[in-house]
Design a protein around this motif. Sequence first.
Motif, PDB file in Angstrom:
ATOM      1  N   ASN A  86       0.816  -1.231   0.000  1.00 14.46           N
ATOM      2  CA  ASN A  86       0.000   0.000   0.000  1.00 14.46           C
ATOM      3  C   ASN A  86       0.843   1.272   0.000  1.00 14.46           C
ATOM      4  OD1 ASN A  86      -2.643  -1.196   0.016  1.00 14.46           O
ATOM      5  ND2 ASN A  86      -2.241  -1.811   2.139  1.00 14.46           N
ATOM      6  N   PRO A  87       1.733   1.411  -0.971  1.00  8.29           N
ATOM      7  CA  PRO A  87       2.555   2.629  -1.025  1.00  8.29           C
ATOM      8  C   PRO A  87       1.744   3.826  -1.502  1.00  8.29           C
ATOM      9  CG  PRO A  87       2.914   1.320  -2.991  1.00  8.29           C
ATOM     10  CD  PRO A  87       1.988   0.516  -2.113  1.00  8.29           C
ATOM     11  N   ALA A  88       2.246   5.021  -1.187  1.00 10.88           N
ATOM     12  CA  ALA A  88       1.610   6.238  -1.704  1.00 10.88           C
ATOM     13  C   ALA A  88       1.736   6.302  -3.218  1.00 10.88           C
ATOM     14  CB  ALA A  88       2.246   7.467  -1.064  1.00 10.88           C
ATOM     15  N   PHE A  89       2.841   5.759  -3.745  1.00 11.52           N
ATOM     16  CA  PHE A  89       3.066   5.698  -5.192  1.00 11.52           C
ATOM     17  C   PHE A  89       4.228   4.743  -5.451  1.00 11.52           C
ATOM     18  CE2 PHE A  89       5.239   9.367  -3.368  1.00 11.52           C
ATOM     19  CZ  PHE A  89       6.542   9.229  -3.822  1.00 11.52           C
ATOM     20  N   VAL A  90       4.439   4.440  -6.725  1.00  8.43           N
ATOM     21  CA  VAL A  90       5.528   3.558  -7.148  1.00  8.43           C
ATOM     22  C   VAL A  90       6.398   4.302  -8.154  1.00  8.43           C
ATOM     23  CG1 VAL A  90       6.154   1.405  -8.327  1.00  8.43           C
ATOM     24  CG2 VAL A  90       4.193   1.449  -6.776  1.00  8.43           C
ATOM     25  N   CYS A  91       7.702   4.329  -7.915  1.00  8.68           N
ATOM     26  CA  CYS A  91       8.667   4.886  -8.867  1.00  8.68           C
ATOM     27  C   CYS A  91       9.303   3.736  -9.641  1.00  8.68           C
ATOM     28  CB  CYS A  91       9.767   5.647  -8.132  1.00  8.68           C
ATOM     29  SG  CYS A  91       9.237   7.203  -7.422  1.00  8.68           S
ATOM     30  N   MET A  92       9.372   3.864 -10.954  1.00  6.28           N
ATOM     31  CA  MET A  92       9.958   2.812 -11.777  1.00  6.28           C
ATOM     32  C   MET A  92      11.186   3.362 -12.493  1.00  6.28           C
ATOM     33  SD  MET A  92       6.669   0.650 -13.049  1.00  6.28           S
ATOM     34  CE  MET A  92       7.672  -0.835 -13.103  1.00  6.28           C
ATOM     35  N   THR A  93      12.330   2.678 -12.311  1.00  4.12           N
ATOM     36  CA  THR A  93      13.619   3.193 -12.782  1.00  4.12           C
ATOM     37  C   THR A  93      13.925   2.848 -14.239  1.00  4.12           C
ATOM     38  OG1 THR A  93      14.784   1.231 -11.940  1.00  4.12           O
ATOM     39  CG2 THR A  93      14.581   3.118 -10.447  1.00  4.12           C
ATOM     40  N   GLY A  94      12.915   2.450 -15.012  1.00  2.00           N
ATOM     41  CA  GLY A  94      13.099   2.248 -16.442  1.00  2.00           C
ATOM     42  C   GLY A  94      13.092   0.792 -16.874  1.00  2.00           C
ATOM     43  N   ASP A  95      13.051   0.590 -18.205  1.00  2.00           N
ATOM     44  CA  ASP A  95      12.877  -0.732 -18.810  1.00  2.00           C
ATOM     45  C   ASP A  95      11.635  -1.413 -18.239  1.00  2.00           C
ATOM     46  OD1 ASP A  95      15.063  -0.213 -20.310  1.00  2.00           O
ATOM     47  OD2 ASP A  95      16.287  -1.874 -19.586  1.00  2.00           O
ATOM     48  N   ILE A  96      10.542  -0.665 -18.316  1.00  2.00           N
ATOM     49  CA  ILE A  96       9.250  -1.161 -17.847  1.00  2.00           C
ATOM     50  C   ILE A  96       8.831  -2.359 -18.692  1.00  2.00           C
ATOM     51  CG2 ILE A  96       6.807  -0.571 -17.574  1.00  2.00           C
ATOM     52  CD1 ILE A  96       7.769   2.357 -17.204  1.00  2.00           C
ATOM     53  N   VAL A  97       8.955  -2.223 -20.017  1.00  2.00           N
ATOM     54  CA  VAL A  97       8.630  -3.310 -20.937  1.00  2.00           C
ATOM     55  C   VAL A  97       9.901  -3.769 -21.643  1.00  2.00           C
ATOM     56  CG1 VAL A  97       6.235  -2.586 -21.295  1.00  2.00           C
ATOM     57  CG2 VAL A  97       8.043  -1.656 -22.768  1.00  2.00           C
ATOM     58  N   TYR A  98       9.785  -4.891 -22.336  1.00  2.00           N
ATOM     59  CA  TYR A  98      10.936  -5.423 -23.058  1.00  2.00           C
ATOM     60  C   TYR A  98      11.201  -4.620 -24.325  1.00  2.00           C
ATOM     61  CZ  TYR A  98      14.110  -8.991 -24.953  1.00  2.00           C
ATOM     62  OH  TYR A  98      15.206  -9.658 -25.451  1.00  2.00           O
ATOM     63  N   ASN A  99      10.134  -4.306 -25.067  1.00  2.00           N
ATOM     64  CA  ASN A  99      10.257  -3.506 -26.290  1.00  2.00           C
ATOM     65  C   ASN A  99       9.176  -2.428 -26.290  1.00  2.00           C
ATOM     66  OD1 ASN A  99      12.429  -4.832 -27.872  1.00  2.00           O
ATOM     67  ND2 ASN A  99      11.058  -6.602 -27.763  1.00  2.00           N
ATOM     68  N   GLU A 112      -0.904  -7.329 -16.035  1.00  2.00           N
ATOM     69  CA  GLU A 112      -0.209  -7.780 -14.821  1.00  2.00           C
ATOM     70  C   GLU A 112      -0.204  -6.729 -13.714  1.00  2.00           C
ATOM     71  OE1 GLU A 112       3.617  -9.543 -15.411  1.00  2.00           O
ATOM     72  OE2 GLU A 112       2.894 -10.964 -16.922  1.00  2.00           O
ATOM     73  N   THR A 113      -0.398  -5.452 -14.066  1.00  2.00           N
ATOM     74  CA  THR A 113      -0.412  -4.403 -13.039  1.00  2.00           C
ATOM     75  C   THR A 113      -1.822  -3.885 -12.749  1.00  2.00           C
ATOM     76  OG1 THR A 113      -0.040  -2.630 -14.657  1.00  2.00           O
ATOM     77  CG2 THR A 113       1.922  -3.647 -13.647  1.00  2.00           C
ATOM     78  N   SER A 114      -2.836  -4.605 -13.183  1.00  2.00           N
ATOM     79  CA  SER A 114      -4.213  -4.145 -12.975  1.00  2.00           C
ATOM     80  C   SER A 114      -4.531  -3.976 -11.486  1.00  2.00           C
ATOM     81  CB  SER A 114      -5.207  -5.114 -13.626  1.00  2.00           C
ATOM     82  OG  SER A 114      -5.097  -6.409 -13.055  1.00  2.00           O
ATOM     83  N   ILE A 115      -3.871  -4.777 -10.646  1.00  2.00           N
ATOM     84  CA  ILE A 115      -4.114  -4.660  -9.201  1.00  2.00           C
ATOM     85  C   ILE A 115      -3.689  -3.284  -8.679  1.00  2.00           C
ATOM     86  CG2 ILE A 115      -1.861  -5.671  -8.577  1.00  2.00           C
ATOM     87  CD1 ILE A 115      -3.289  -6.971  -6.182  1.00  2.00           C
ATOM     88  N   TRP A 116      -2.664  -2.685  -9.290  1.00  2.00           N
ATOM     89  CA  TRP A 116      -2.249  -1.340  -8.877  1.00  2.00           C
ATOM     90  C   TRP A 116      -3.325  -0.312  -9.222  1.00  2.00           C
ATOM     91  CZ3 TRP A 116       3.490  -1.177 -10.974  1.00  2.00           C
ATOM     92  CH2 TRP A 116       4.271  -2.052 -10.213  1.00  2.00           C
ATOM     93  N   ARG A 117      -3.898  -0.457 -10.399  1.00  2.00           N
ATOM     94  CA  ARG A 117      -4.958   0.478 -10.787  1.00  2.00           C
ATOM     95  C   ARG A 117      -6.201   0.261  -9.930  1.00  2.00           C
ATOM     96  NH1 ARG A 117      -2.310  -0.696 -15.203  1.00  2.00           N
ATOM     97  NH2 ARG A 117      -3.628  -2.424 -15.871  1.00  2.00           N
ATOM     98  N   ASP A 118      -6.509  -1.002  -9.613  1.00  2.00           N
ATOM     99  CA  ASP A 118      -7.651  -1.281  -8.743  1.00  2.00           C
ATOM    100  C   ASP A 118      -7.487  -0.603  -7.389  1.00  2.00           C
ATOM    101  OD1 ASP A 118      -8.700  -2.835 -10.755  1.00  2.00           O
ATOM    102  OD2 ASP A 118      -8.088  -4.761  -9.866  1.00  2.00           O
ATOM    103  N   LYS A 119      -6.244  -0.530  -6.911  1.00  2.00           N
ATOM    104  CA  LYS A 119      -5.971   0.082  -5.607  1.00  2.00           C
ATOM    105  C   LYS A 119      -5.603   1.566  -5.738  1.00  2.00           C
ATOM    106  CE  LYS A 119      -4.321  -2.383  -2.308  1.00  2.00           C
ATOM    107  NZ  LYS A 119      -3.558  -3.245  -1.364  1.00  2.00           N
ATOM    108  N   LYS A 120      -5.703   2.075  -6.979  1.00  2.00           N
ATOM    109  CA  LYS A 120      -5.428   3.498  -7.255  1.00  2.00           C
ATOM    110  C   LYS A 120      -4.019   3.911  -6.812  1.00  2.00           C
ATOM    111  CE  LYS A 120     -10.222   5.060  -7.355  1.00  2.00           C
ATOM    112  NZ  LYS A 120     -10.759   3.725  -7.642  1.00  2.00           N
ATOM    113  N   ILE A 121      -3.040   3.049  -7.103  1.00  2.00           N
ATOM    114  CA  ILE A 121      -1.639   3.353  -6.813  1.00  2.00           C
ATOM    115  C   ILE A 121      -1.053   4.076  -8.019  1.00  2.00           C
ATOM    116  CG2 ILE A 121       0.641   2.391  -6.341  1.00  2.00           C
ATOM    117  CD1 ILE A 121      -0.806   0.005  -5.006  1.00  2.00           C
TER     118      ILE A 121
END
Length: 339
Positions: A86-99, A112-121
């Motif tokens: 339950n973080p306030a937000f998530v920081c992603m340091t790059g290479d989110i996808v393969y291409n 695969e990240t639908s749970i984050w949107r469901d929890k409004k992260i």
Amino acid sequence: MQPMNPGFKSLSQAAVVLCTAAILFAAPGCTKKSSAQATPVDLQVDVKTPFRFIAYGDTRFHDPGDTEAANPPVRVALVQAIAEANPAFVCMTGDIVYNGNDANDWKIWDSETSIWRDKKITIYPALGNHDLHGDPSVALGNYFQRFPDLKNSRYYSVRVANTLLLVLDSSLSETTGPQGDWLAAKLDHVPADVDFVFLMFHHPPYTSSSDDKKFGGGHSARSQELELAKALEQRQTKAHFRIVVFNGHVHNYERHEHGGVTYFVSGGGAAHAYPIERAADDPFQSKEVNYHYLLVQVDQKQLTITMNRVDLTTGKAVWTQPDSVKISAAQAVAQAASH
């Protein structure tokens, strides 16, 4: 154009040079058809201290049937654990996808990240080299479609309570040109009530990894990030805030400390991790593969950053916390030193 000195060139001086260059060479960046970034967006998160967020990267969302690109079960385990934190937000340091130009890779991200949107992260991403694979316009179109709040900003800022997050695009120069000027201006005008400035970009200024692929993979630090680090460390000596840097690109975990700045390499998000031949003076020592995320707990005048490692070799997720560090605000450090 002359390279910037480590302390960054002044904004006004850079503007004169850029406009002069545009007139002399008809630079496309000064025409109405420019593809250069417009004014970068300044975002804000409405939270108070204490709060917590996650930082990690090199997830390489991709067809889970293709295990060459990444470790799909690890990726899923990390996404689930982050949602449960339950973080306030998530920081992603790059290479989110393969291409980045592959619409199907982004559909795997969506799924695969639908749970984050469901929890409004909320997600704050930095662009990695894989996110820009293929036609850049197609890749960026896929990227910005997922992150509309960025308003097409490849670099941007986020104000969060007593912190300021500055997200850079390390496919562009971080110390020269428009991004360098923007960063210099931001660091010149950090509000007085900011205790910590976080910088996030893909390529790390410090790593014990190397390009020789001795353990099956690796990346050396590049000169442009070393130049940026030198400038940050010079600023840190006079700053009222503490600088903390998050990077990816190297598929493991590292922590480095230079000139009062703490640097974290967090590229263990599922892209195939590899051991690192770590320097003897590295603050964190490990011969392991480290799939992980970082939990950043922010309070008044102090941070605690903990590496949460997952091991799925037995088929069951085993979680450990091999590294955790407390970082005090610059003023707190100065006061402690004076007593």
